[in-house]
Design an enzyme around this catalytic site. Structure first.
Site, PDB file in Angstrom:
ATOM      1  N   SER A  45       0.844  -1.503   0.441  1.00  0.00           N
ATOM      2  CA  SER A  45      -0.073  -0.016   0.272  1.00  0.00           C
ATOM      3  C   SER A  45       1.214   1.070   0.159  1.00  0.00           C
ATOM      4  CB  SER A  45      -1.118  -0.143   1.614  1.00  0.00           C
ATOM      5  OG  SER A  45       0.109   0.022   2.592  1.00  0.00           O
ATOM      6  N   ASP A 334      -3.610   8.328   6.812  1.00  0.00           N
ATOM      7  CA  ASP A 334      -4.580   7.795   8.232  1.00  0.00           C
ATOM      8  C   ASP A 334      -3.918   6.793   9.618  1.00  0.00           C
ATOM      9  OD1 ASP A 334      -3.247   4.846   6.687  1.00  0.00           O
ATOM     10  OD2 ASP A 334      -4.980   4.366   5.443  1.00  0.00           O
ATOM     11  N   HIS A 337      -0.479   5.254   7.113  1.00  0.00           N
ATOM     12  CA  HIS A 337       0.333   5.642   6.005  1.00  0.00           C
ATOM     13  C   HIS A 337       0.057   7.290   6.091  1.00  0.00           C
ATOM     14  CE1 HIS A 337      -2.721   2.031   4.516  1.00  0.00           C
ATOM     15  NE2 HIS A 337      -1.150   1.389   4.456  1.00  0.00           N
TER      16      HIS A 337
END
Ligand SMILES: *[C@@H]1O[C@H](CO)[C@@H](O)[C@H](O)[C@H]1NC(C)=O
Ligand SMILES: *[C@@H]1O[C@H](CO)[C@@H](O)[C@H](O)[C@H]1NC(C)=O
Ligand SMILES: *[C@@H]1O[C@H](CO)[C@@H](O)[C@H](O)[C@H]1NC(C)=O
Ligand SMILES: *[C@@H]1O[C@H](CO)[C@@H](O)[C@H](O)[C@H]1NC(C)=O
Length: 371
Positions: A45, A334, A337
């Site tokens: 991610s 978040d 991240h």
């Protein structure tokens, strides 16, 4: 939203100007010629530009809802941040356009490279199997693209392109995170040493496969600190850090360094840039204000303690979540991240960093070297 549109427009104009410039001035001073290399991106991610929008997964592994993307993309693309990710800034440094999301069916041409990364993926096939594109499958997709390039360009040109291109990797975090139990204990069916050995072993196989296909220049992130991520703390009794995760991260990072040194000796022409994101991330968590940030221990978007519950966007089973007032202030966009400000800084160091943080070469040197 209007602002994001205008920014996107400007960005496009900017990119097309550069393309025109490099197209008509072969004698320009630029070291970077758009035709001579591409950027191929693999991993998790930290690098996924939205591949998970196009696979059979759950919304847990997707980020294509607001406020994701809010600082740069309209509509949100699926990037796990408020804006651009490290590979987006690397592409910009290399004077390439944004590297297209491989699984987006609107993308048909990959002359500047492709991004195969998938949020949640690890080096092991077992990691979140069925919900992500694992690293082996990402490399299989690269193989499909390579065959197409070979047909389109012919062998000689394709070989040259593959050798001059850069292959970026962010990989391993999810292999370790996937096995953290609800009570914060770590449920590995092996010793740490063995498990890390498997992760590094599988990662090595992937590097070797790409080298066999003609890849020579590899950019690799080590693993950033995991113990005190807002999500890890929020889900632990007492909201404490999980130091065991950082012990595993250091084992991983040590083995990774050793392995890359070995590969450089073993594989013909193998060159790499390893960015020590671990130390740079750690410095920003401890001392955000030194890096133009304000908050290094809480997320901007999420719920619960430190906004550490992974609910940003409201599509992961919890509808309610909070968003901070100033996204740029928070190292963590978040609960896992980094925000766009931090990503830009990381990319700058990966690109241009000195040999104490980006070893043995930086990406700028990798891109410039002619194979
Ligand atoms: C998608 O995943 C769900 C749940 O895992 C499964 O039931 C379904 O068959 C899958 N669909 C496809 C097209 O693979
Ligand atoms: C946490 O859960 C695991 C597996 O469910 C169990 O083996 C372990 O004893 C638990 N640890 C604590 C500290 O409760
Ligand atoms: C790769 O991972 C698998 C588990 O998915 C493991 O059995 C295998 O030994 C690993 N390979 C290497 C070379 O470490
Ligand atoms: C190398 O770069 C890092 C990160 O930007 C910096 O902290 C460090 O002081 C630099 N070291 C040298 C020797 O220039």
């Amino acid at each position: 939203m209007a602002v994001a549109n205008i920014e996107m427009g400007l960005q496009l104009v900017f990119v097309s100007c550069l393309l025109m410039l490099s197209g008509c001035s072969s004698t320009s001073q630029s070291h970077f010629n758009k035709e001579s290399y591409a950027l191929f991106v693999f991993g998790d991610s930290l690098f996924d530009p939205g591949n998970n929008n196009y696979i059979n997964t759950t919304t847990y592994y997707q980020a294509n809802v607001r406020p994701y993307g809010i600082s740069y993309f309209n509509p949100p693309t699926g990037r796990f941040s408020d804006g651009r990710l490290i590979p987006d800034f690397i592409a910009e440094h290399a004077r390439l356009p944004l590297i297209p999301t491989y699984l987006d069916p609107r993308n048909k041409k990959f002359v500047h490279g492709a991004n195969f990364a998938s949020g949640g993926a690890g080096a092991l096939v077992e990691t979140r199997a069925g919900f992500v594109v694992d690293l082996k499958t990402q490399v299989k997709f690269f193989g499909d693209l390579e065959k197409k390039l070979r047909r389109d360009l012919g062998d000689a040109k394709c070989d040259q392109l593959l050798a001059d291109s850069v292959y970026l990797f962010s990989c391993g975090i999810n292999d370790y995170m996937a096995l953290v139990g609800n009570n914060g204990s770590i449920l590995y069916p092996h010793t740490h040493q063995q498990y890390v050995g498997m992760v590094i072993g599988n990662f090595t196989s992937v590097l070797k496969r790409i080298h066999k296909k003609g890849g020579r220049k590899f950019g690799v992130l080590n693993i950033h600190p995991l113990a005190c991520l807002p999500n890890i703390r929020a889900e632990r009794p007492g909201n404490t850090c999980n130091q065991e995760l950082d012990i595993i991260a250091s084992l991983h990072n040590d083995q990774l360094s050793n392995r890359l040194e070995e590969l450089e000796k073993q594989l013909e022409g193998f060159m790499y840039a390893k960015f020590d994101i671990n130390s740079e991330f750690s410095k920003r968590m401890k001392n955000p204000s030194r890096y133009g940030l304000k908050i290094g221990d809480r997320a901007c978007c999420g719920s619960g303690p430190f906004r550490g519950i992974f609910s940003c966007g409201g599509k992961r089973g919890i509808e309610e979540f909070e968003v901070c007032d100033d996204v740029d202030d928070y190292l963590f966009f978040d609960s896992f991240h980094p925000n766009e400000v931090a990503n830009a800084q990381f990319a700058e160091i990966f690109w241009n960093g000195n040999s104490s943080v980006t070893t043995p070469y930086n990406l700028k040197t990798l891109f410039q070297s002619k194979k």
